[in-house]
Design a protein around this motif. Sequence first.
Motif, short mmCIF file in Angstrom:
data_model
loop_
_atom_site.label_atom_id
_atom_site.label_comp_id
_atom_site.label_asym_id
_atom_site.label_seq_id
_atom_site.Cartn_x
_atom_site.Cartn_y
_atom_site.Cartn_z
N UNK A 1 0.85 -1.17 0.00
CA UNK A 1 0.00 0.00 0.00
C UNK A 1 0.89 1.23 0.00
N UNK A 2 0.52 2.22 -0.77
CA UNK A 2 1.28 3.46 -0.82
C UNK A 2 1.17 4.18 0.52
N UNK A 3 2.23 4.88 0.88
CA UNK A 3 2.22 5.61 2.15
C UNK A 3 1.17 6.71 2.09
N UNK A 4 0.47 6.88 3.20
CA UNK A 4 -0.54 7.93 3.27
C UNK A 4 -0.08 8.95 4.29
N UNK A 5 -0.60 10.15 4.20
CA UNK A 5 -0.22 11.19 5.14
C UNK A 5 -0.69 10.81 6.54
N UNK A 6 -0.07 11.41 7.53
CA UNK A 6 -0.46 11.14 8.92
C UNK A 6 -1.92 11.48 9.13
N UNK A 7 -2.35 12.61 8.58
CA UNK A 7 -3.75 13.03 8.75
C UNK A 7 -4.71 12.00 8.16
N UNK A 8 -4.39 11.52 6.97
CA UNK A 8 -5.24 10.51 6.33
C UNK A 8 -5.23 9.22 7.14
N UNK A 9 -4.03 8.82 7.60
CA UNK A 9 -3.93 7.58 8.38
C UNK A 9 -4.75 7.69 9.66
N UNK A 10 -4.72 8.86 10.32
CA UNK A 10 -5.50 9.03 11.54
C UNK A 10 -7.00 8.89 11.26
N UNK A 11 -7.44 9.39 10.12
CA UNK A 11 -8.85 9.25 9.76
C UNK A 11 -9.19 7.78 9.57
N UNK A 12 -8.32 7.08 8.85
CA UNK A 12 -8.56 5.66 8.59
C UNK A 12 -8.53 4.88 9.90
N UNK A 13 -7.56 5.17 10.77
CA UNK A 13 -7.47 4.48 12.07
C UNK A 13 -8.73 4.73 12.89
N UNK A 14 -9.19 5.96 12.95
CA UNK A 14 -10.40 6.28 13.71
C UNK A 14 -11.61 5.53 13.14
N UNK A 15 -11.71 5.49 11.83
CA UNK A 15 -12.84 4.80 11.21
C UNK A 15 -12.79 3.30 11.50
N UNK A 16 -11.62 2.69 11.34
CA UNK A 16 -11.51 1.25 11.57
C UNK A 16 -11.74 0.91 13.04
N UNK A 17 -11.31 1.79 13.94
CA UNK A 17 -11.57 1.59 15.37
C UNK A 17 -13.08 1.64 15.63
N UNK A 18 -13.75 2.62 15.02
CA UNK A 18 -15.20 2.73 15.17
C UNK A 18 -15.92 1.49 14.65
#
Length: 126
Positions: A1-18
């Motif tokens: 997977x291509x590296x994503x920005x920290x901001x994008x990763x935090x959004x994805x992490x929050x969503x997957x946690x939810x």
Amino acid sequence: MAAMSRATRRIVVAHLTDRGMSPAEIASELGVSRDTVRRDLADAPPPAPPAEREPAAPVAAGLLLPDVVQLRKDLNILTAAYGARPEDAARFAIHQAATGVRRHWHALAAVRRHGEHSEMSSAPPA
């Protein structure tokens, strides 16, 4: 997977946690360490209150979206919910859609491999 920005990763992490994924599962999905996931969860800003937004601009260089009212509303909801820039919200939505398609393809490939393997094992010897 291509590296994503920290901001994008935090959004994805929050969503997957939810969605109920554990930090270990999220780390595996995103190709990062569990400590990175934990830091993203600890450092995540609180959800921004819904705010009136200006119309969405093009989300990324080279990617222009049609000026459709529902699309703009959907993008505004994502940007407000995660306190993200429109381009990060669009990346997140595309990532989620691609992940679902990728899982579907892998499942189909596994069924095909299993079916081919079963046919080969049941074929009479030559």
